[in-house]
Design an enzyme around this catalytic site. Structure first.
Site, PDB file in Angstrom:
ATOM      1  CD  GLU A 339      -2.567   1.783   0.507  1.00  0.00           C
ATOM      2  OE1 GLU A 339      -3.340   0.989  -0.064  1.00  0.00           O
ATOM      3  OE2 GLU A 339      -2.509   2.985   0.240  1.00  0.00           O
ATOM      4  CG  ASP A 387      -9.599  -3.614  -3.835  1.00  0.00           C
ATOM      5  OD1 ASP A 387     -10.153  -3.050  -4.807  1.00  0.00           O
ATOM      6  OD2 ASP A 387     -10.071  -3.582  -2.682  1.00  0.00           O
ATOM      7  CB  CYS A 414     -14.108   0.418  -8.096  1.00  0.00           C
ATOM      8  SG  CYS A 414     -12.547   1.264  -8.255  1.00  0.00           S
TER       9      CYS A 414
HETATM   10  C1  LIG Z   1      -9.626   0.462  -4.036  1.00  0.00           C
HETATM   11  S1  LIG Z   1      -8.580   0.730  -2.663  1.00  0.00           S
HETATM   12  C2  LIG Z   1      -8.560  -0.873  -1.929  1.00  0.00           C
HETATM   13  C3  LIG Z   1      -8.098  -0.955  -0.506  1.00  0.00           C
HETATM   14  C4  LIG Z   1      -8.448  -2.231   0.246  1.00  0.00           C
HETATM   15  N1  LIG Z   1      -8.167  -3.422  -0.508  1.00  0.00           N
HETATM   16  C5  LIG Z   1      -9.882  -2.213   0.737  1.00  0.00           C
HETATM   17  O1  LIG Z   1     -10.685  -3.071   0.337  1.00  0.00           O
HETATM   18  O2  LIG Z   1     -10.210  -1.345   1.558  1.00  0.00           O
HETATM   19  C6  LIG Z   1      -7.044   0.930  -3.430  1.00  0.00           C
HETATM   20  C7  LIG Z   1      -5.882   1.204  -2.512  1.00  0.00           C
HETATM   21  O3  LIG Z   1      -4.696   1.213  -3.295  1.00  0.00           O
HETATM   22  C8  LIG Z   1      -3.851   2.279  -2.872  1.00  0.00           C
HETATM   23  N2  LIG Z   1      -3.024   2.584  -4.050  1.00  0.00           N
HETATM   24  C9  LIG Z   1      -3.385   3.272  -5.167  1.00  0.00           C
HETATM   25  N3  LIG Z   1      -2.400   3.229  -6.078  1.00  0.00           N
HETATM   26  C10 LIG Z   1      -1.401   2.487  -5.540  1.00  0.00           C
HETATM   27  C11 LIG Z   1      -0.122   2.070  -6.012  1.00  0.00           C
HETATM   28  N4  LIG Z   1       0.302   2.408  -7.225  1.00  0.00           N
HETATM   29  N5  LIG Z   1       0.635   1.307  -5.197  1.00  0.00           N
HETATM   30  C12 LIG Z   1       0.201   0.975  -3.950  1.00  0.00           C
HETATM   31  N6  LIG Z   1      -1.011   1.335  -3.458  1.00  0.00           N
HETATM   32  C13 LIG Z   1      -1.802   2.074  -4.240  1.00  0.00           C
HETATM   33  C14 LIG Z   1      -4.799   3.362  -2.412  1.00  0.00           C
HETATM   34  O4  LIG Z   1      -4.177   4.205  -1.481  1.00  0.00           O
HETATM   35  C15 LIG Z   1      -5.929   2.533  -1.775  1.00  0.00           C
HETATM   36  O5  LIG Z   1      -5.671   2.298  -0.414  1.00  0.00           O
END
Ligand SMILES: C[S@@+](CC[C@H](N)C(=O)[O-])C[C@H]1O[C@@H](n2cnc3c(N)ncnc32)[C@H](O)[C@@H]1O
Length: 458
Positions: A339, A387, A414
């Protein structure tokens, strides 16, 4: 092929049969085989619409009259539905919304991913699809001398004033009304985007699943929030469910709601929520799913698709505050969650400890960097869960994942378009989408969530 001249012109009025829904929830009709997108029109409607925009391959039109309504057209519950940009499908019967969302996933898989054969199950919907949101972000401003707060009208930054949103938790609506009252009482200057002056910009509310506990964040353009003690005291007293109150400072000219700096105003620091039998601490800047009831449904499906036996190493990419990771960890040997938001990683680590889970490691940084690195270091997980945000995964992420040769991947998405694109890429790396389950996380809006089970081809 000779280029075709569009058969319509801006300003022209047409009578059209609407046959489908676009991905922003607009009706889609064809005029001489030319696609027209018509906001607020529904499949099954016969409408009169005025063409507003013509592009090479499609156009847009404004709904002037519904001549024959679709049998699935219903009365929207919200009194400001037509003005507010928050929901797009309240005028469509809920069962039809679920069917339309499934169709969107099927269409995206076929058109974008070239995946026509993958079974897409009927969308899992809510028994009561109202007042489900646990997170509200209300912009606040002034119109004609009056303090207003609610949502932006579609495609604009004009605030539609709302006191009771039908998809928000009732506690969020009460906080909103109380903040408006206090802003007026104490004469707090509200933010004006045009001139970049004023103080209070947004009110954020998060409500825990039980509905007993809530957190509010007052987002200000300046470090100074006049009467902060008085406002904090009165707000906490008026809303007994409010257990945590923060000020967040966002001095930038930006559409991003939260700034870098947060100041704790009252109550406890975090909000604790439960999903299933696990507890999660959530900080103001961390991602957290907005529909708690459907989050359980989604995670259950993701776990089922992961099909763990207890001895596997699992990677949870885009882990947020570690929610999926911790459910996986209870059925696996070890889980690595990746994350990029530092606060979310801190929450994830605290959440592992809070739930007595010792077999989850959270790695802070971008999946694009961590996954290739773990692959190069020789990590060979049996299962990888993704995700990602709406833009999906970068190609190097999917490449590194395939190079790790897990027996299975689970992709929570999503955005059907990027899901379809990424499943298409994975299929070229020897990973086959076996089934896809849409889950309605966002009733009455056009948003579509789905989870895919992907197996290594034999
Ligand atoms: C759709 S959310 C899913 C979070 C978790 N799986 C949940 O169900 O609550 C996407 C997550 O990916 C993180 N994120 C976005 N781009 C990223 C990247 N390139 N590398 C790591 N994390 C990332 C965001 O901060 C967010 O917490």
């Amino acid at each position: 092929m000779a280029e075709r001249t569009p058969p319509v012109r801006p300003g022209e009025t047409l009578e059209l049969e609407v046959y489908g829904l676009g991905h922003a929830g607009e009706g889609v009709a064809r005029y001489q085989n030319f696609a027209l997108f018509i906001p607020w029109a529904l499949p099954g409607d016969r409408v009169r619409a005025r063409v507003t925009e013509v592009k090479k391959n499609f156009g847009r039109a404004a709904l002037e009259a519904v001549l024959t309504p679709s049998p699935q057209r219903v009365q929207p519950r919200c009194p400001v539905y037509a003005e507010c940009g928050g929901c797009q499908l309240q005028h469509l019967d809920y069962a039809a919304q679920l069917a339309a969302k499934r169709e969107q996933v099927q269409n995206a898989l076929a058109r974008i991913g070239g995946l026509r054969e993958v079974p897409v199950h009927p969308t899992l919907g809510m028994a009561d699809p109202w007042r489900y949101r646990n997170k509200a972000q209300f912009p606040i401003g002034r119109q004609g001398g009056r303090v207003v707060a609610g949502f932006f009208a579609p495609g604009t930054h004009r605030i539609v004033d709302i006191d009771d949103c039908w998809i928000q938790h009732p506690v969020a609506n009460r906080v909103l009304r109380e903040v408006k009252r206090l802003v007026v009482k104490y004469g707090v200057p509200v933010y004006d985007e045009a001139t970049h002056t004023g103080v209070l910009r947004h009110v954020l509310v998060r409500v825990a699943r039980s509905g007993r506990d809530a957190m509010a964040v007052l987002v200000t353009a300046t470090p100074d929030l006049p009467y902060d003690h008085e406002i904090a005291g009165e707000l906490m007293a008026a809303i007994p469910e409010l257990v945590s109150l923060w000020q967040n400072i966002n001095p930038e000219r930006t559409n991003v709601v939260l700034g870098e700096e947060s100041v704790h105003l009252a109550g406890q620091e975090g909000l604790v929520d439960r999903i299933g039998d696990l507890e999660f601490l959530i900080s103001p800047r961390s991602f957290y799913q907005v529909n708690p009831a459907q989050t359980e449904v989604l995670y259950r499906k993701a776990l089922e698709y992961a099909d763990l036996r207890g001895d596997e190493v699992v990677v949870d990419a885009y882990a947020g505050i570690g929610t999926i990771s911790l459910f996986l960890a209870r059925r696996a040997r070890h889980v690595f969650g990746i994350e990029e938001v530092p606060e979310a990683v801190a929450d994830a680590r605290a959440n592992a400890a809070r739930n007595g889970i010792g077999n989850a490691t959270f790695l802070e940084g971008r999946v694009e960097e961590w996954l290739p690195r773990l692959q190069a270091e020789g990590l060979r997980p049996e299962v990888i869960v993704f995700d990602p945000p709406r833009k999906g995964c970068e190609p190097e992420v999917l490449e590194a994942a395939a190079a790790m040769a897990p027996r299975r991947m689970v992709y929570v998405s999503c955005n059907p378009a990027t899901l379809a694109r990424d499943l298409g890429i994975l299929s070229r790396h020897g990973y086959r989408a076996v089934e896809v389950q849409p889950v309605d996380m966002f009733p009455h809006t056009h948003h579509v969530e789905a989870v895919a089970r992907i197996d290594r081809a034999p």
